[in-house]
Design a protein around this motif. Sequence first.
Motif, mmCIF file in Angstrom:
data_model
loop_
_atom_site.group_PDB
_atom_site.id
_atom_site.type_symbol
_atom_site.label_atom_id
_atom_site.label_comp_id
_atom_site.label_asym_id
_atom_site.label_seq_id
_atom_site.Cartn_x
_atom_site.Cartn_y
_atom_site.Cartn_z
ATOM 1 N N UNK A 113 0.833 -1.209 0.000
ATOM 2 C CA UNK A 113 0.000 0.000 0.000
ATOM 3 C C UNK A 113 0.863 1.253 0.000
ATOM 4 N N UNK A 114 1.854 1.293 0.864
ATOM 5 C CA UNK A 114 2.705 2.484 0.984
ATOM 6 C C UNK A 114 3.450 2.764 -0.316
ATOM 7 N N UNK A 115 4.050 1.737 -0.914
ATOM 8 C CA UNK A 115 4.844 1.973 -2.118
ATOM 9 C C UNK A 115 3.968 2.167 -3.346
ATOM 10 N N UNK A 166 7.599 -5.348 -3.861
ATOM 11 C CA UNK A 166 8.090 -4.678 -2.656
ATOM 12 C C UNK A 166 7.330 -5.177 -1.430
ATOM 13 N N UNK A 167 6.021 -5.480 -1.594
ATOM 14 C CA UNK A 167 5.272 -6.054 -0.485
ATOM 15 C C UNK A 167 5.830 -7.390 -0.038
ATOM 16 N N UNK A 168 6.255 -8.222 -0.992
ATOM 17 C CA UNK A 168 6.878 -9.508 -0.637
ATOM 18 C C UNK A 168 8.171 -9.277 0.131
ATOM 19 N N UNK A 169 8.966 -8.308 -0.324
ATOM 20 C CA UNK A 169 10.218 -8.005 0.381
ATOM 21 C C UNK A 169 9.919 -7.510 1.797
ATOM 22 N N UNK A 170 8.927 -6.662 1.951
ATOM 23 C CA UNK A 170 8.568 -6.191 3.287
ATOM 24 C C UNK A 170 8.090 -7.299 4.187
ATOM 25 N N UNK A 171 7.294 -8.227 3.635
ATOM 26 C CA UNK A 171 6.854 -9.366 4.438
ATOM 27 C C UNK A 171 8.006 -10.232 4.896
ATOM 28 N N UNK A 172 8.952 -10.476 4.007
ATOM 29 C CA UNK A 172 10.121 -11.302 4.367
ATOM 30 C C UNK A 172 10.962 -10.598 5.430
ATOM 31 N N UNK A 189 1.248 -1.809 -9.943
ATOM 32 C CA UNK A 189 0.722 -2.876 -9.108
ATOM 33 C C UNK A 189 1.741 -4.003 -8.951
ATOM 34 N N UNK A 190 2.424 -4.364 -10.044
ATOM 35 C CA UNK A 190 3.417 -5.441 -9.977
ATOM 36 C C UNK A 190 4.607 -5.046 -9.100
#
Length: 562
Positions: free
Chosen positions: A324-326, A348-354, A342-343
């Motif tokens: 959401x942020x990025x 980046x969301x996956x990186x943040x989750x990890x 969106x992609x």
Amino acid sequence: MALWLFYPLLLLLLLLRKVRAQEEHQVAFTPGAFQNVSVSQNETVQAVLSRIRPEVAFITLQFHTQYRNATLSYTKTPGLGRSLTAADSGLLSTLLPGQVSLSLFLSSPDGGVVAATGVVLPFSSTDPVPGACNTEFDLDVDPNVYVRYNLYETTIRFAPANLGSERGQTPPACDRSTAGDTRWRLLYDVYQHFTPESDLSERSLFVAIQAVADVRGMMERGRRVMTLSATDVSTAVFNSIPGQGVIYSVIVRDPLLNTSASYVPAHTYACSFTSTLDSCHTLGRISTKVLFTLAGLAGLLVCFFGHRFFKCELFCMAFSFAAFFFFVLITRTTELDYDICLAVSAVIGVVGGVILVMSWWRFGSVMACIVVVGLMLGFLVASIVFFTPLGDLDVFRRSDAVFWVTFCCIVIAVPPFFVRWPREGNIIACGVIGAHAVVLAVNAYVYTSLSYVTLNILKRFLNGSFSKAFTDVPFQSIDYILITVWAVLGVCGVVLQLYRERSRPFFPPSPYLMWQQERERRQTNVLDPSHHFPPLPDRLLARIQQLGKRAEPAGEHTPLLL
């Protein structure tokens, strides 16, 4: 001789046929009664109103199509200042003394067949005259409401009205004085009316327009969103709802004489019916459907098993926050296509989750992770608060600073409860946020207003002028059903997790800390067989050496003794 008699008879038949064809191009109107009109290519339809009563001072003739333009004009040949071309068009005619009939003309400017519905509305001399003080649009007297929209907001504009007058009298001057006996005492009520959700049919639109075309219908079925004075700018801004039909109208009131008149209503779906990429019928992008389908499945898992599978919960929460942020950051700072944004946001969301999962795995700080979860729940709670009519208060619409300060205060007020009751707060967050993700997944396939709980906040992030928009959305059957689904899923998920986790530790231990404790135990406990194992590098080296040696046969090599 018979041939000479035949030719005049044939000529008479042709003349009768021509007269009948001309009559077929006329449509007789009755005041207040709607007529459905179809205009063919290269055809001009004459709208005729007869037997006008003497007390009628002016009339408005309005025509509405779903999305095709129609030209409404005072003369058979349209001209500048004498005609209007739009999907919602209307003309106002001031009547002369003794005038009992009137004719206006309708044609198709694009060469195709246009299906329209029209009505004639009569007004008396005491009623305000909509658009009579027009200085912005082409018509001398313009009773129309003009609608423009983009991805974020829908803007309506209209011309100021004037006081009414008797037939044959000179209308009052518009700007000669601002006294109480001039048009400056008039008030403008802005109304909106929603058509049935997910219904893009022409019939549905015509039924809705026929219900709210006049003053009484709009006041009974529409929703008044604001009242403007004569000194205010004649403009109003609303939230864009792509795929949802909305009819906008303005009712001008004279508070001294207690009379009113309606402008010509205008409608929009905040999308295009003729676009080949994202038309009103194909609003949902494939990328959006894929992302929110996966988010719905993850939300269902988090709703019922989030606390049990703590690492999965942390990944999903951090993924949502970072994506959401990025997405906001990339959209505001670049001109990339929507699918690319969106992609990139998903990656980046996956990186943040990890990163969040690895930080918990390495340091084992439950409170730091719980604060992130609490902020996510606080964001959703604040979005729900401003989704209510509270979000349309003038104090929040006129000042971004007041809005964002209040929003942030609500967001940061939630995490302290997580510090006091960490397990219960985490389970409640899993139930509420996970159930909302399921609702968003449903919205990717079936339109629902509940998606605007968070979408309105996203629009305000992306568009600086969105604060002026009214964020009201319609609530119909599908919305009440999904509210029930949201509540049932959330309550069931919270109750199930509280019951299942009642006898377990508050949070699972950090795998890294457990590995450290196990290693220290093996090093200090000489009775543990694993204490006598060689170090890991020695075991790996020995294993590699074994792979390079030839295996010895296991059979008997000595002769048998007799």
